[in-house]
Write a protein that holds these residues in place. Sequence first.
Motif, short mmCIF file in Angstrom:
data_model
loop_
_atom_site.label_atom_id
_atom_site.label_comp_id
_atom_site.label_asym_id
_atom_site.label_seq_id
_atom_site.Cartn_x
_atom_site.Cartn_y
_atom_site.Cartn_z
N PHE A 147 -10.20 4.31 -10.99
CA PHE A 147 -8.91 3.41 -10.87
C PHE A 147 -8.00 4.24 -12.00
O PHE A 147 -8.51 4.24 -13.19
N GLN A 148 -6.75 4.27 -11.48
CA GLN A 148 -5.90 4.98 -12.37
C GLN A 148 -4.52 4.13 -12.40
O GLN A 148 -4.03 3.58 -11.25
N ALA A 149 -3.81 4.22 -13.14
CA ALA A 149 -2.37 3.38 -13.33
C ALA A 149 -1.43 4.61 -13.03
O ALA A 149 -1.53 5.67 -14.01
N ALA A 150 -0.29 4.58 -12.47
CA ALA A 150 0.78 5.26 -12.13
C ALA A 150 2.09 4.63 -12.41
O ALA A 150 2.12 3.78 -12.44
N TYR A 151 2.73 5.54 -13.23
CA TYR A 151 4.03 4.96 -13.56
C TYR A 151 5.51 5.94 -13.13
O TYR A 151 5.23 6.90 -13.21
N VAL A 152 6.54 5.10 -13.09
CA VAL A 152 7.79 5.70 -12.97
C VAL A 152 8.15 5.94 -14.30
O VAL A 152 8.65 4.81 -14.81
N THR A 153 8.53 7.12 -14.98
CA THR A 153 9.08 6.83 -16.33
C THR A 153 10.41 7.70 -16.30
O THR A 153 10.83 8.08 -15.56
N LEU A 154 10.99 7.65 -17.68
CA LEU A 154 12.13 7.98 -18.05
C LEU A 154 12.24 8.60 -19.52
O LEU A 154 11.90 7.94 -20.33
N THR A 155 12.86 9.91 -19.47
CA THR A 155 12.75 10.52 -20.79
C THR A 155 14.13 10.11 -21.34
O THR A 155 15.04 9.58 -20.83
N PRO A 156 14.01 10.19 -22.79
CA PRO A 156 15.35 9.84 -23.66
C PRO A 156 16.62 10.66 -23.00
O PRO A 156 17.58 10.19 -23.15
N GLY A 157 16.32 11.98 -22.72
CA GLY A 157 17.47 12.89 -22.28
C GLY A 157 18.40 13.21 -23.21
O GLY A 157 18.02 13.37 -24.48
N ALA A 158 19.29 13.75 -22.82
CA ALA A 158 20.57 14.48 -23.83
C ALA A 158 21.75 14.20 -23.50
O ALA A 158 22.06 13.98 -22.25
N LEU A 159 22.50 13.71 -24.55
CA LEU A 159 23.98 13.28 -24.34
C LEU A 159 24.68 14.66 -24.47
O LEU A 159 24.67 15.42 -25.56
N LEU A 160 25.43 14.88 -23.34
CA LEU A 160 26.21 16.21 -23.24
C LEU A 160 27.79 15.63 -23.26
O LEU A 160 28.15 14.63 -22.79
N SER A 161 28.53 16.72 -24.11
CA SER A 161 29.95 16.21 -24.35
C SER A 161 30.55 17.75 -24.51
O SER A 161 30.09 18.64 -24.73
N GLY A 162 31.94 17.59 -24.58
CA GLY A 162 32.74 18.92 -24.68
C GLY A 162 32.51 19.90 -23.80
O GLY A 162 32.23 19.53 -22.58
N ASP A 163 32.25 20.98 -24.02
CA ASP A 163 32.21 22.20 -23.14
C ASP A 163 30.59 22.17 -22.77
O ASP A 163 30.34 22.79 -21.53
N ASP A 164 29.81 21.20 -23.26
CA ASP A 164 28.27 21.04 -22.65
C ASP A 164 28.42 20.27 -21.56
O ASP A 164 27.42 20.16 -20.68
N THR B 14 0.87 -1.29 0.12
CA THR B 14 0.00 -0.05 -0.14
C THR B 14 1.06 1.22 0.26
O THR B 14 1.45 1.52 0.94
N ALA B 15 0.95 1.85 -1.23
CA ALA B 15 1.57 3.35 -1.18
C ALA B 15 0.56 4.26 -0.91
O ALA B 15 -0.39 4.31 -0.28
N SER B 16 0.74 5.58 -1.67
CA SER B 16 -0.04 6.61 -1.37
C SER B 16 0.21 7.83 -2.42
O SER B 16 1.22 7.85 -3.02
N SER B 17 -0.62 8.51 -2.55
CA SER B 17 -0.50 9.74 -3.50
C SER B 17 0.69 10.70 -2.75
O SER B 17 1.29 11.21 -3.64
N ASN C 120 2.38 -6.07 -6.44
CA ASN C 120 1.81 -4.95 -7.15
C ASN C 120 1.50 -3.83 -5.95
O ASN C 120 1.87 -4.19 -4.75
N THR C 121 1.29 -2.76 -6.39
CA THR C 121 1.17 -1.53 -5.33
C THR C 121 -0.05 -1.08 -5.63
O THR C 121 -0.61 -0.66 -6.67
N ILE C 122 -0.85 -0.58 -4.34
CA ILE C 122 -2.25 0.23 -4.71
C ILE C 122 -1.92 1.59 -3.89
O ILE C 122 -1.24 1.57 -2.84
N ALA C 123 -2.29 2.65 -4.70
CA ALA C 123 -2.30 3.70 -3.91
C ALA C 123 -3.67 4.43 -3.68
O ALA C 123 -4.37 5.13 -4.50
N ILE D 27 1.44 -0.01 -10.26
CA ILE D 27 0.77 0.83 -9.24
C ILE D 27 -0.46 1.42 -9.66
O ILE D 27 -0.61 1.98 -10.76
N LEU D 28 -1.51 1.12 -8.75
CA LEU D 28 -2.99 1.42 -9.16
C LEU D 28 -3.29 2.41 -8.13
O LEU D 28 -3.37 2.15 -6.92
N GLY D 29 -3.63 3.40 -8.66
CA GLY D 29 -4.38 4.59 -7.77
C GLY D 29 -5.85 4.27 -7.78
O GLY D 29 -6.59 3.60 -8.81
#
Length: 304
Positions: free
Chosen positions: A248-265, A154-157, A195-198, A240-242
């Motif tokens: 009833f709602q599904a909640a997710y932990v997501t990950l963006t594609p992101g950006a590759l930084l190099s050099g001065d960046d 049992t999780a929670s919002s 599973n987890t319920i919130a 994870i079910l809210g």
Amino acid sequence: MSDSFGSFGFAGRVAIVTGAGGGLGREYALELARRGAKVVVNDLGASRDGTGQSDAALKVVEEIEATGGEAIANGGSVTDYDQMVEMVARASEKWGGVHILINNAGVLRDKSFAKMEPADFNFVVDVHLNGSANATKAVWDGMRAQNYGRILMTASSTGLYGNFGQANYGAAKLGLAGLTKTLAIEGAKNNIRVNTIAPTAGTRMTQDIFPEEAFKAFSPDKVAPGAVFLVSEDAPTNMILGAGAGVFQAAYVTLTPGALLSGDDLSVEGVAANWAAITDRNGEIVPQSGADQAMTILAKLQRG
């Protein structure tokens, strides 16, 4: 008793529900029993801050027995691992094993973090997070041996999204979502689904937080169908079910594609300059394990 429920019947299954003396836990226990499960109704019987005791669990057992179901009461504290082991042993001796565990026991000690004593932080984490781990550890080997198990945390919002005055509660609740994710991976080969319920519900825990009309709309029975589905034979895993007021709602932990930084960046300034690209949600994924993050980084490196 449960033949009419098809794949969502629980005949021959043994379930433990912690914190089942009232509120959500009581509804879960009643619904599982109605569908044919034999139920261990665990409740210390304390007030919502974790003090005191009562015979709440016995009353729920009486309710179940009055409708022809089978149940036993247990007053063990989830914070005491040995008491959880004893509870599981008693259920196994009586009914042959434990197939389902719903970790529902909890307490509240709400204060702003500035005013919260370390003891209040530790106690709430101990009951919710460590308590769930204790109960789960107590059933784990048996579930592995029988190649079947259904576990619900049992999780929670508050844990997922935060809430003022609940740093202790939120830390514990997000910890439970993380515990679920690893146990779902570790349990997969032995048909243990985790599973987890919130839930959002009007219970003893929230009676002075919700206005009266909302308290009625968010009655615990409107959460129970989601919880019982998540411990059924056909349950998914690692979700994870809210749930609240019949929504009833599904909640997710997501990950963006992101950006590759190099050099001065590849600098503090570069992170700041590329923040929009780093946080761009186009193409985000739901990783299935922690390794997926490293894999997405490697894939981006290979693409240059």
